[in-house]
Design a protein around this motif. Structure first.
Motif, mmCIF file in Angstrom:
data_model
loop_
_atom_site.group_PDB
_atom_site.id
_atom_site.type_symbol
_atom_site.label_atom_id
_atom_site.label_comp_id
_atom_site.label_asym_id
_atom_site.label_seq_id
_atom_site.Cartn_x
_atom_site.Cartn_y
_atom_site.Cartn_z
ATOM 1 N N LYS A 20 0.840 -1.191 0.000
ATOM 2 C CA LYS A 20 0.000 0.000 0.000
ATOM 3 C C LYS A 20 0.879 1.246 0.000
ATOM 4 O O LYS A 20 1.806 1.351 0.805
ATOM 5 C CB LYS A 20 -0.920 -0.014 1.221
ATOM 6 C CG LYS A 20 -1.829 1.199 1.333
ATOM 7 C CD LYS A 20 -1.355 2.161 2.372
ATOM 8 C CE LYS A 20 -2.125 3.468 2.370
ATOM 9 N NZ LYS A 20 -1.683 4.379 3.436
ATOM 10 N N GLY B 85 -7.691 7.950 6.170
ATOM 11 C CA GLY B 85 -6.648 6.943 6.356
ATOM 12 C C GLY B 85 -7.085 5.539 5.978
ATOM 13 O O GLY B 85 -6.366 4.573 6.218
ATOM 14 N N LYS C 164 1.192 13.962 5.418
ATOM 15 C CA LYS C 164 0.028 14.577 4.744
ATOM 16 C C LYS C 164 -1.095 14.751 5.730
ATOM 17 O O LYS C 164 -1.150 14.091 6.745
ATOM 18 C CB LYS C 164 -0.390 13.723 3.560
ATOM 19 C CG LYS C 164 -1.252 12.560 3.950
ATOM 20 C CD LYS C 164 -1.754 11.850 2.741
ATOM 21 C CE LYS C 164 -2.375 10.546 3.225
ATOM 22 N NZ LYS C 164 -3.633 10.235 2.892
HETATM 23 MG MG MG Z 1 -2.786 7.415 5.029
#
Ligand code: MG
Ligand code: ASP
Length: 420
Positions: A7, A151, A420
């Motif tokens: 990921k 998230g 981020k």
């Molecule tokens: Mg994330």
């Protein structure tokens, strides 16, 4: 040869150059003989930007349309990454969450995955292609497009890894692993080599942003080893595994694995609540119905037949929770409802706590010695959390990190890219 789910978070695919770097790493993983499924997040701050846009056209964007909008961020990433992979000589094919059969419940903007079908991903693997799947999204049992909460791409990745019985799930991010504290707050924080699922679960629940809470739940329930690592340095990161995994062998169970901070919650208090059976049930049922996640709860001792009840909720949920609480307070004949944004939660997490008495006592003494007042306390078998003033959070985290022997000998001086 293994099946690996990789990921890549938003910073890992933030611009064309980073995207090409990722494509090269995927090509190298393929060249090593592994089968590969890739999950991507939206580029850089794309999700934040889309949310801002939504709030510019609407004071209160309907959550169905919000989901429709936000899922486009990951679609951009998956298509671009496949193009970069094509140039790197890797056959790849992109899929939305709905195309790979990520079935969720119907709660828009924070849907839960109910099932992962994964047929198209399996077909791509059999065709020797890399499947690139849009993270953070699925399709509900009512056939609507949903998102999994901020998230949520982590959860997509681990859920896919579980469904495909992958050998491991690599989570690439902008930090080199899980640290004993946030390295931007504690310069002496150290990278942890191995953590147990339960510890990571408590850390995520306590506010660590490295992995989404739900992804760790999936990993624990399906025994998927997670490797959290950096796509900036590609170095060995932190493994999160079951307590009987071979990586845990010969590892001492540390009393404290980390200090976690969280300034993302607010405290709501209902004053003068009548002290009789059913009152708490009424309050928290109403919040559950409104899909508000309640964290810590404190009920004061009763004086003159009434009591105050305080609890913490994500700041993002205050706007939902407050009107609900005002209504319930009126029904219960209680007093005013107030909220306090100036709080922070500081937690100690460690599996060794179970067999090591005195952790809470030492924690409270260290906080007292540093002039930090405790407003709320909660514990689990491997965690102690306190709510303090937000302005004292940094002092508390630093003092606890040192007092519990977590400081590294040398400064962690490597520059950290902005998260981020
Ligand atoms: Mg994330
Ligand atoms: N793009 C989504 C977010 O920013 C999901 C993710 O990054 O995991 O929250």
């Amino acid at each position: 040869m293994a099946l690996i789910v990789q990921k890549y978070g938003g910073t890992s695919v933030a611009d064309p150059e980073r995207m090409r770097n990722v494509a090269r790493h995927i090509a190298a993983t393929r060249a090593a003989g592994h089968d590969l499924v890739v999950v991507v997040s939206a580029m850089g701050k794309a999700t934040d930007n889309l949310m801002q846009l939504a709030h510019q056209v609407s004071a209160n964007p309907p959550s169905r349309e919000m989901d429709m909008l936000l899922t486009t961020g990951e679609r951009i990433s998956m298509a671009l990454l496949c193009m970069a992979l094509h140039d790197a000589g890797v056959e790849a094919v992109s899929f939305t969450g709905s195309q790979v059969g990520i079935i969720t419940d119907t709660v828009h903007t924070k849907a839960k995955i109910l099932e992962v079908k994964g047929d198209r991903v399996r077909a791509a693997i059999n065709d020797k292609k890399v499947a690139v799947v849009a993270g953070f999204q699925g399709i509900s049992t009512a056939k609507e497009i949903t998102t999994l909460g901020r998230g949520g791409s982590d959860t997509t990745a681990v859920a896919l890894a579980a469904a495909l019985q992958a050998d491991s799930c690599e989570i690439y991010t902008d930090v080199t692993g899980v640290f004993t504290a946030d390295p931007r707050v504690v310069r002496q924080a150290r990278k942890v080599a191995v953590l147990q699922f339960d510890e990571m679960l408590e850390m995520a629940g306590a506010g660590s942003k490295v992995l989404a809470l739900r992804s760790v739940e999936f990993a624990r329930n399906h025994d998927v080893p997670i490797h959290v690592r950096s796509s900036f340095t590609w170095e060995e990161g932190t493994w999160v595994v079951g307590r009987h995994h071979e990586r845990m062998k010969n590892m001492e169970e540390p009393v404290i694995s980390g200090v976690v901070q969280d300034a993302s919650e607010s405290k709501i208090t209902i004053l003068g609540v009548p002290d009789r059976p059913g009152v708490s049930a009424d309050i928290f049922e109403a919040l559950a119905k409104a899909n508000v996640n309640v964290d810590m709860i404190v009920q004061n001792t009763s004086t003159a037949g009434t009591t105050d009840i305080s609890f913490t909720v994500p700041k993002a949920d205050v706007a939902t929770a407050e009107p609900v609480m005002s209504r319930v307070a009126k029904q219960l004949n209680a007093g005013a409802v107030t909220h306090d944004d100036g709080i922070a939660k500081v937690s100690l997490v460690g599996a060794g706590m179970k067999t090591s008495p005195g952790v809470a006592a030492k924690m409270f003494r260290v906080l007292a010695d540093n002039g930090v007042n405790i407003e709320m306390i909660s514990t689990s078998t491997i965690r102690v959390s306190v709510v303090v003033r937000a302005a004292m959070m940094q002092t508390a985290v630093q003092a606890l990190h040192t007092a519990f022997g977590l400081d590294s000998g040398d400064d962690y001086a490597a520059p950290l890219p902005e998260r981020k």
